[in-house]
Design an enzyme around this catalytic site. Structure first.
Site, PDB file in Angstrom:
ATOM      1  N   HIS A 119       0.822  -1.222   0.000  1.00 24.92           N
ATOM      2  CA  HIS A 119       0.000   0.000   0.000  1.00 24.92           C
ATOM      3  C   HIS A 119       0.847   1.258   0.000  1.00 24.92           C
ATOM      4  O   HIS A 119       0.348   2.354   0.277  1.00 24.92           O
ATOM      5  CB  HIS A 119      -0.943  -0.004   1.225  1.00 24.92           C
ATOM      6  CG  HIS A 119      -2.006  -1.044   1.142  1.00 24.92           C
ATOM      7  ND1 HIS A 119      -2.567  -1.628   2.250  1.00 24.92           N
ATOM      8  CD2 HIS A 119      -2.579  -1.642   0.072  1.00 24.92           C
ATOM      9  CE1 HIS A 119      -3.470  -2.524   1.862  1.00 24.92           C
ATOM     10  NE2 HIS A 119      -3.501  -2.564   0.551  1.00 24.92           N
ATOM     11  N   ASN A 213      -2.162 -14.227  15.100  1.00 19.31           N
ATOM     12  CA  ASN A 213      -3.181 -13.211  15.331  1.00 19.31           C
ATOM     13  C   ASN A 213      -3.850 -13.545  16.667  1.00 19.31           C
ATOM     14  O   ASN A 213      -4.112 -14.704  16.922  1.00 19.31           O
ATOM     15  CB  ASN A 213      -4.225 -13.271  14.186  1.00 19.31           C
ATOM     16  CG  ASN A 213      -5.087 -12.035  14.111  1.00 19.31           C
ATOM     17  OD1 ASN A 213      -5.502 -11.492  15.146  1.00 19.31           O
ATOM     18  ND2 ASN A 213      -5.350 -11.559  12.892  1.00 19.31           N
TER      19      ASN A 213
HETATM   20  N1  APR Z   1      -0.543  -8.974  17.105  1.00 21.90           N
HETATM   21  C1  APR Z   1      -0.991  -9.525  15.942  1.00 21.90           C
HETATM   22  N2  APR Z   1      -2.188  -9.203  15.371  1.00 21.90           N
HETATM   23  C2  APR Z   1      -2.937  -8.288  16.025  1.00 21.90           C
HETATM   24  C3  APR Z   1      -2.540  -7.672  17.237  1.00 21.90           C
HETATM   25  C4  APR Z   1      -1.276  -8.050  17.767  1.00 21.90           C
HETATM   26  N3  APR Z   1      -0.812  -7.530  18.921  1.00 21.90           N
HETATM   27  N4  APR Z   1      -3.537  -6.818  17.620  1.00 21.90           N
HETATM   28  C5  APR Z   1      -4.512  -6.905  16.687  1.00 21.90           C
HETATM   29  N5  APR Z   1      -4.164  -7.793  15.727  1.00 21.90           N
HETATM   30  C6  APR Z   1      -4.920  -8.205  14.527  1.00 21.90           C
HETATM   31  C7  APR Z   1      -6.412  -8.020  14.622  1.00 21.90           C
HETATM   32  O1  APR Z   1      -7.012  -9.159  15.246  1.00 21.90           O
HETATM   33  C8  APR Z   1      -6.794  -7.924  13.138  1.00 21.90           C
HETATM   34  O2  APR Z   1      -7.061  -9.223  12.603  1.00 21.90           O
HETATM   35  O3  APR Z   1      -4.514  -7.367  13.467  1.00 21.90           O
HETATM   36  C9  APR Z   1      -5.551  -7.366  12.470  1.00 21.90           C
HETATM   37  C10 APR Z   1      -5.714  -5.947  11.976  1.00 21.90           C
HETATM   38  O4  APR Z   1      -6.676  -5.972  10.937  1.00 21.90           O
HETATM   39  P1  APR Z   1      -6.885  -4.644  10.097  1.00 21.90           P
HETATM   40  O5  APR Z   1      -6.937  -3.469  11.006  1.00 21.90           O
HETATM   41  O6  APR Z   1      -8.008  -4.906   9.143  1.00 21.90           O
HETATM   42  O7  APR Z   1      -5.512  -4.494   9.331  1.00 21.90           O
HETATM   43  P2  APR Z   1      -5.127  -5.007   7.900  1.00 21.90           P
HETATM   44  O8  APR Z   1      -5.581  -6.407   7.676  1.00 21.90           O
HETATM   45  O9  APR Z   1      -3.680  -4.712   7.742  1.00 21.90           O
HETATM   46  O10 APR Z   1      -5.969  -3.989   6.963  1.00 21.90           O
HETATM   47  C11 APR Z   1      -5.616  -3.904   5.631  1.00 21.90           C
HETATM   48  O11 APR Z   1      -6.956  -1.865   5.483  1.00 21.90           O
HETATM   49  O12 APR Z   1      -7.607   0.351   5.804  1.00 21.90           O
HETATM   50  C12 APR Z   1      -6.785  -0.487   5.088  1.00 21.90           C
HETATM   51  O13 APR Z   1      -4.812   0.286   4.100  1.00 21.90           O
HETATM   52  C13 APR Z   1      -5.342  -0.161   5.315  1.00 21.90           C
HETATM   53  O14 APR Z   1      -3.446  -1.649   5.109  1.00 21.90           O
HETATM   54  C14 APR Z   1      -4.731  -1.506   5.710  1.00 21.90           C
HETATM   55  C15 APR Z   1      -5.717  -2.479   5.159  1.00 21.90           C
END
Ligand code: APR
Length: 246
Positions: A119, A213
């Site tokens: 991204h 996760n």
């Molecule tokens: N360790 C590992 N995972 C974690 C932790 C942690 N300490 N805390 C939370 N999580 C997990 C959550 O359970 C969730 O499944 O991280 C994940 C975050 O999910 P999203 O916020 O949806 O992040 P992501 O999958 O990277 O989103 C993709 O969405 O808005 C867009 O561009 C933005 O890159 C981002 C994309």
């Protein structure tokens, strides 16, 4: 030592070409909230300000929000044990690359060298007039919206809602999905296309998939091993099990 961790360590030892795929969760323990799930940014902030049409129509207001969230607040974050652990795996020849959805540069700051920023990155500004890219520095955002020397509007070099994935990142990610025999998916809900297709493409070709996760995600049903817990704990335990130093 639990069974899932032993299995994940064995898969990493046996892998010919392992790739990590990270999401916002890998940076949560660096103080950057996730976008979704408990405490998610989008549950508190309307993402409209980071939609490309809004940015082009209201650059000053959009930049005020972007600066506050992605630079003033998140910009102080430091890599955590999970970022350092992935860099250690790469240095030991156990990991070929990291495909990250994150724009925080923390994998590079932790020492990872082969990082594919799916991204884009918050560390660069792109001129929408002349196409020039410049690294963000202390004075970059003194005046908003920031302007290029040519007078053009500068935009953070990460993708906004409504924009396509950087072509080079997309191609390199597809190459990794085609070559990897192991994907290590860390901290992603698996909700955002086309990023979340990358591990699925690899899995459908027969690659093994390890997921880290604290909560189940869209990847969990197709994971060969699910290490349920925070990234720093699971990655540190994997590093230790492989006899590496984080
Ligand atoms: N360790 C590992 N995972 C974690 C932790 C942690 N300490 N805390 C939370 N999580 C997990 C959550 O359970 C969730 O499944 O991280 C994940 C975050 O999910 P999203 O916020 O949806 O992040 P992501 O999958 O990277 O989103 C993709 O969405 O808005 C867009 O561009 C933005 O890159 C981002 C994309």
């Amino acid at each position: 030592m639990n069974e899932a961790l032993a299995r994940a360590a064995a898969l990493l030892r046996e892998a010919r070409h392992a790739t990590a795929f990270t999401g916002a969760g890998v940076s949560v323990e660096s103080g950057i909230p996730p976008f979704r799930g408990p405490g998610g940014l989008w549950s508190r902030v309307d993402p409209a300000f980071i939609e490309i049409g809004y940015f082009l129509e209201h650059p000053a207001e959009s930049w005020r929000r972007i600066k506050g969230i992605f630079y003033d607040h998140f910009g102080q974050a430091q890599p955590n044990a999970a970022h350092f652990g992935l860099a250690a795996l790469e240095a030991a020849g156990r990991l070929r690359s990291v495909i990250t959805q994150n724009i925080d540069d923390l994998h590079q700051q932790a020492g990872s060298r082969e990082v594919i920023e799916f991204h884009g990155s918050s560390r660069w500004l792109l001129c929408l007039e002349c196409g020039r890219r410049e690294a963000v520095h202390a004075g970059s955002l003194a005046a908003l919206p920031p302007r290029c020397g040519c007078g053009g509007l500068l935009k953070p070099d990460f993708i906004f809602f409504g924009e396509g994935i950087p072509e080079k990142s997309l191609q390199r990610s597809y190459q990794e999905a085609a070559q990897a025999d192991l994907f290590l998916v860390i901290g992603s809900s698996g909700e955002v296309q086309p990023a979340c297709q990358i591990p699925v493409l690899a899995r459908n070709r027969g690659a093994k998939l390890i997921e880290i996760n604290p909560h189940p995600s869209h990847f969990t049903p197709i994971a060969d091993v699910f290490l349920q817990g925070p990234a720093t704990k699971a990655v540190s335990e994997l590093i230790k099990e492989l006899g590496l130093r984080n």
